[in-house]
Structures are given as structure tokens and as C-alpha cells.
Design an enzyme around this catalytic site. Structure first.
Site, PDB file in Angstrom:
ATOM      1  N   ASP A 182      -4.029   8.757   1.973  1.00  0.00           N
ATOM      2  CA  ASP A 182      -4.105  10.204   1.753  1.00  0.00           C
ATOM      3  C   ASP A 182      -5.121  10.449   0.649  1.00  0.00           C
ATOM      4  O   ASP A 182      -5.364   9.574  -0.197  1.00  0.00           O
ATOM      5  CB  ASP A 182      -2.742  10.759   1.357  1.00  0.00           C
ATOM      6  CG  ASP A 182      -2.762  12.277   1.199  1.00  0.00           C
ATOM      7  OD1 ASP A 182      -3.253  12.970   2.120  1.00  0.00           O
ATOM      8  OD2 ASP A 182      -2.304  12.778   0.150  1.00  0.00           O
ATOM      9  N   HIS A 233       1.799  17.566  -4.192  1.00  0.00           N
ATOM     10  CA  HIS A 233       1.110  16.584  -3.360  1.00  0.00           C
ATOM     11  C   HIS A 233       0.510  15.503  -4.262  1.00  0.00           C
ATOM     12  O   HIS A 233      -0.074  15.815  -5.300  1.00  0.00           O
ATOM     13  CB  HIS A 233      -0.017  17.249  -2.558  1.00  0.00           C
ATOM     14  CG  HIS A 233       0.470  18.066  -1.409  1.00  0.00           C
ATOM     15  ND1 HIS A 233       0.049  17.849  -0.119  1.00  0.00           N
ATOM     16  CD2 HIS A 233       1.357  19.087  -1.351  1.00  0.00           C
ATOM     17  CE1 HIS A 233       0.650  18.717   0.683  1.00  0.00           C
ATOM     18  NE2 HIS A 233       1.446  19.484  -0.054  1.00  0.00           N
TER      19      HIS A 233
END
Length: 237
Positions: A7, A150
Site C-alpha cells: 500500500d 490509513h
């Protein structure tokens, strides 16, 4: 089969001007985490973090001032990924940024056939959605209560668990060999391209069928006649 669940976090949404500021990766071997991880914060140079992006990941311009630029860590990133498959949720976004960073350094892009998009995979398995990472964690019973912002490494860890469940759970690697049909996988990680090679037993297990059960079975097969499919096979001893 080697795969890297990864990610990225970025300064904004436009890969033409925005930059990668964090990358996290988890190595899988035959769908099991090996314990090897990659986690880097990256200095975006003059590009400032957009307020909307800051609200998502919480990474500030100030916190990145002493971090290396992408050019200083690109070799480390490419070495970690090696010949493995790049797997991300909404991979179009992450790969757009990664390939833009590589292009700025005159390096070749990561080709689409090396990439699996778990969002596309989730949409095929769960067409009614929702298919965000948080929604998939809830669907597969994965604890994401510690995810308040996140983060590239945390999101990679959660996605690794989700991905393993989406392709059949951890039993996919128990006593089975995984191979790619025709030596390659599809661009979006279609499960139809994953084939299972069953490892043959060197010696058959002894039958657990009792004599009474065997007699009853034979009587049933006799009633079906010679056209019954069971008549084509010998009963194992």
C-alpha cells in the site's frame, strides 16, 4: 509463488504532480506471510501534502523533512519486490503513483501483468459490495479496530489477511502446490487463473468401508444396471 501485498500513501490524488510519501509491503510465499516486511517514509521534495490527504493518513510535511527522497530508496523497494507479484487494493491508484515515481528516474514501469487488484477481485466475489478494505475486514471477521488512520504497513497487513480469505483461506497452502495456468496470471488476479496441483500420496490409505457397507453398496450398484456410472469403476479393497 511469491507475492507482495503493498500500500502507498501520497501527497494527493494526482500522480502527475503528487508524490509517494509512504510505502508498506508484506511478503507472502504460497499465500503465507514470511515475516519479511518493507516500510518506508519518503520525502516528497517541494510537493506539499494536500489537506484532504492529511486528513486520511495524518502524515505531515514536517515529519517527512528528514526522510530520504524516492531516488534514495528505489533500489531497496525494487529489491524487496523482486520477481514477486504486486498486490494492492485499488491497484490502479498505487501503481499509477509507483510508475510515475519510476518514470521520473528514467526506470521502466511495472507491467500490468505483474499486478493483482484485490478491489477487482472483491467486486467479482461480492458484486453487491461494499468492498472497501474496512468492509472486507468486517465481512471476513478481521479485527481492524486499531485502524483510525490509513497507514501503508497497517493497511498491507490487513489486506494480506483479506486476500488470503478471498482466495480460499489458509487451507489453500495445506498440502497443495499452487501453479499458474499457462505460466502466467491475469492482470486482475482472476481466480480462474489459479490452479491447484494435488500432491499424489505415495501409498493409498486403507479403506474404512465395513463389510456390511460394502455389501449394501454392491447391491445398490446392481440395481442401477450396467448403464450406471458406478458400474464403470472397481470398488477399492
Amino acid at each position: 509463488m511469491r507475492e507482495i501485498i503493498f500500500d502507498t500513501e501520497t501527497t494527493g490524488l494526482d500522480s502527475r504532480i503528487d508524490r509517494v510519501i509512504e510505502i508498506g509491503g508484506i511478503e507472502l510465499l504460497n499465500h503465507f506471510p514470511t515475516g519479511r516486511t518493507l516500510h518506508l517514509y519518503i520525502n516528497p521534495g517541494d510537493q506539499k501534502i494536500h489537506p484532504d490527504a492529511l486528513a486520511v493518513h495524518g502524515i505531515t510535511d514536517e515529519s517527512l523533512k528528514d526522510k530520504p527522497p524516492f531516488s534514495a530508496v528505489v533500489d531497496q523497494i525494487l529489491e524487496f519486490f523482486g520477481d514477486g507479484r504486486w498486490i494492492a487494493h485499488n491497484a490502479t491508484f498505487d501503481m499509477g503513483f509507483m510508475n510515475a515515481e519510476l518514470a521520473r528516474l528514467g526506470l521502466p514501469p511495472i507491467l500490468p501483468e505483474r499486478v493483482t487488484d484485490t478491489l477487482s477481485l472483491a467486486r467479482r466475489k461480492n458484486p453487491m459490495g461494499p468492498n472497501s478494505l474496512d468492509a472486507l475486514c468486517r465481512r471476513y471477521g478481521i479485527d481492524n479496530s486499531h485502524r483510525t488512520k490509513h497507514g501503508a504497513l497497517l493497511d498491507s497487513e490487513l489486506l494480506a489477511e483479506v486476500y488470503i480469505e478471498m482466495i480460499g483461506g489458509r487451507q489453500t497452502a495445506l498440502g497443495l502446490g499452487i501453479a499458474q495456468s499457462n505460466g502466467a496470471a491475469s492482470n486482475d488476479g482472476d481466480l480462474a487463473d489459479i490452479v491447484i496441483e494435488v500432491i499424489d500420496r505415495p501409498r493409498l490409505l486403507a479403506s474404512r468401508l465395513s463389510e456390511v457397507e460394502a455389501t449394501a453398496h454392491d447391491a445398490l450398484i446392481a440395481k442401477l444396471g450396467t448403464k450406471g456410472i458406478w458400474a464403470k469403476y472397481d470398488r477399492p479393497n
